[in-house]
Design a protein around this motif. Structure first.
Motif, PDB file in Angstrom:
ATOM      1  N   ALA A 206      96.473 -50.287  23.843  1.00  4.85           N
ATOM      2  CA  ALA A 206      96.281 -49.113  22.992  1.00  4.85           C
ATOM      3  C   ALA A 206      94.863 -49.063  22.429  1.00  4.85           C
ATOM      4  O   ALA A 206      94.241 -47.993  22.364  1.00  4.85           O
ATOM      5  N   CYS A 207      94.326 -50.209  22.032  1.00  5.69           N
ATOM      6  CA  CYS A 207      92.949 -50.251  21.513  1.00  5.69           C
ATOM      7  C   CYS A 207      91.941 -49.861  22.588  1.00  5.69           C
ATOM      8  O   CYS A 207      90.990 -49.104  22.325  1.00  5.69           O
ATOM      9  N   LEU A 214      87.844 -42.060  22.586  1.00  8.21           N
ATOM     10  CA  LEU A 214      86.860 -41.748  21.552  1.00  8.21           C
ATOM     11  C   LEU A 214      85.437 -41.720  22.102  1.00  8.21           C
ATOM     12  O   LEU A 214      84.562 -41.068  21.535  1.00  8.21           O
ATOM     13  N   GLY A 215      85.196 -42.448  23.202  1.00  6.81           N
ATOM     14  CA  GLY A 215      83.865 -42.489  23.790  1.00  6.81           C
ATOM     15  C   GLY A 215      83.663 -41.527  24.929  1.00  6.81           C
ATOM     16  O   GLY A 215      82.636 -41.590  25.604  1.00  6.81           O
ATOM     17  N   SER A 216      84.620 -40.631  25.178  1.00  6.26           N
ATOM     18  CA  SER A 216      84.527 -39.691  26.298  1.00  6.26           C
ATOM     19  C   SER A 216      84.636 -38.262  25.781  1.00  6.26           C
ATOM     20  O   SER A 216      84.824 -38.022  24.594  1.00  6.26           O
ATOM     21  N   ALA A 256      97.525 -44.946  21.011  1.00  4.25           N
ATOM     22  CA  ALA A 256      96.129 -44.530  21.169  1.00  4.25           C
ATOM     23  C   ALA A 256      95.932 -43.086  20.706  1.00  4.25           C
ATOM     24  O   ALA A 256      94.908 -42.748  20.097  1.00  4.25           O
ATOM     25  N   GLY A 257      96.922 -42.227  20.991  1.00  2.00           N
ATOM     26  CA  GLY A 257      96.823 -40.846  20.533  1.00  2.00           C
ATOM     27  C   GLY A 257      96.782 -40.739  19.020  1.00  2.00           C
ATOM     28  O   GLY A 257      96.034 -39.931  18.467  1.00  2.00           O
ATOM     29  N   LEU A 258      97.567 -41.565  18.333  1.00  2.00           N
ATOM     30  CA  LEU A 258      97.544 -41.570  16.864  1.00  2.00           C
ATOM     31  C   LEU A 258      96.199 -42.051  16.336  1.00  2.00           C
ATOM     32  O   LEU A 258      95.669 -41.509  15.363  1.00  2.00           O
ATOM     33  N   VAL A 259      95.640 -43.069  16.993  1.00  2.00           N
ATOM     34  CA  VAL A 259      94.336 -43.579  16.562  1.00  2.00           C
ATOM     35  C   VAL A 259      93.261 -42.507  16.716  1.00  2.00           C
ATOM     36  O   VAL A 259      92.345 -42.400  15.884  1.00  2.00           O
ATOM     37  N   LEU A 264      90.987 -35.709  17.579  1.00  2.00           N
ATOM     38  CA  LEU A 264      91.759 -34.713  18.311  1.00  2.00           C
ATOM     39  C   LEU A 264      92.006 -33.461  17.480  1.00  2.00           C
ATOM     40  O   LEU A 264      91.848 -32.337  17.978  1.00  2.00           O
ATOM     41  N   TRP A 265      92.386 -33.616  16.228  1.00  2.00           N
ATOM     42  CA  TRP A 265      92.706 -32.448  15.409  1.00  2.00           C
ATOM     43  C   TRP A 265      91.504 -31.543  15.172  1.00  2.00           C
ATOM     44  O   TRP A 265      91.573 -30.338  15.392  1.00  2.00           O
TER      45      TRP A 265
END
Length: 327
Positions: A206-207, A214-216, A256-259, A264-265
């Motif tokens: 998940a990390c 986050l890097g893409s 990962a989606g929650l992180v 995302l929002w």
């Protein structure tokens, strides 16, 4: 006599220590990973030593998007101790938090907070070299886990580091290469989860998926999903604990989606207002593109405006990746 004996023993100890250190250094240099570092030093030394030099194309997103955003990020944190939410200097004003290109929540972006704004270019060059190294080491680690020989691992890592798609995007805009550097690490972590389906391995996966996202930017995330989803299905089909592995893989993706919700929002809200998200029809956005039907066979049509330039290089770079999956 005692003094001479002391000097003799001291010299012998120094020689022995130096010989031991030299032997250890030779053993370390035999490791193939060091050749990856040496290759990067040869390629990127001019861009790391000169603060005003960085690898990019003059007519690219780098000039109008990425460098100004990184400069403002460093200046805002050092001057006001806060994240820049809006910039009035880009076009007629642009949001920063909702712009996926800014990547404020990608951990390695915070390297810019450690330096003065005038050193932004040097950090950008260092960050490029760092992600090349992360990607190469990740591919080496993945191939090693597949049982490949050290030479095969080294060659595979070099091919991944210097593939055409990655290098073309480096010339146009540096940000996509950051997420792709974590792709082989994600694959290696999926293999570990298959062999040891545990909560600890799911958290590690998940990390890594979070770093990739986050890097893409969204197009690169979509390409990774197209590749990782069949790969995950392949691992589940081979596993003796299919249901357990499927649940762990699904849990890692949700985690990962929650992180990534912090990105995302705002990005989803921004996408409804930007031209690419709502102002263009699908037909207009795809005008002049290379037909998908001929993608595995031809890099592009001679009459297409995309047949000359970095876009064609991206398509050419994607073909070997598709062939590698088939192989």
């Amino acid at each position: 006599g005692n003094r001479g004996l002391f000097y003799t023993r001291a010299v012998a100890a120094l020689r022995g220590g130096f010989g031991c250190w030299l032997g250890q250094a030779q053993e370390v240099m035999k490791s193939p990973q060091w050749w990856l570092l040496l290759l990067l030093l040869v390629l990127f030394t001019p861009f790391l030593l000169q603060s005003g030099t960085v690898l990019f194309s003059p007519h690219s997103d780098f000039v109008v998007v990425h460098f100004p955003a990184r400069y403002m990020f460093s200046d805002s944190l050092r001057s006001y101790a806060s994240l820049p939410l809006w910039t009035p200097y880009q076009f007629c004003g642009s949001p920063q938090l909702g712009d996926w290109h800014c990547q404020w929540f990608y951990p390695l972006t915070w390297l810019y907070a450690l330096v003065a704004p005038l050193s932004t270019l040097r950090v950008m060059g260092f960050q490029v070299a760092l992600h090349f190294l992360i990607g190469g080491l990740g591919m080496f680690h993945y191939l090693k886990g597949q049982g490949s020989s050290p030479l095969a691992c080294l060659l595979g890592a070099i091919v991944f580091m210097l593939n055409g798609k990655w290098l073309a995007h480096l010339l146009v805009a540096q940000h996509p290469i950051q997420g792709w550097a974590w792709l082989p690490w994600v694959m290696a972590s999926m293999d570990r989860l298959q062999s040891r389906p545990r909560l600890k391995e799911m958290a590690r996966l998940a990390c890594l998926v979070s770093l990739l996202m986050l890097g893409s930017i969204p197009p690169f995330i979509a390409l990774c999903v197209y590749f990782l989803a069949p790969y995950g299905c392949f691992l589940v089909a081979r596993s003796s604990q299919r249901l357990k592995l499927f649940l762990y893989l699904t849990g890692a993706c949700l985690w990962a989606g929650l992180v990534c919700c912090s990105t995302l929002w705002p990005a989803a809200e921004f996408a409804r207002l930007c031209t690419r998200g709502s102002g263009l029809t699908l037909a207009q956005a795809s005008q002049g593109q290379i037909p998908v039907q001929v993608l595995p066979f031809l890099p592009g049509w001679p009459s297409s405006p995309l047949s000359v330039g970095w876009e064609m290089t991206l398509y050419c770079g994607a073909v070997p990746l598709l062939l590698a999956v088939l192989a």
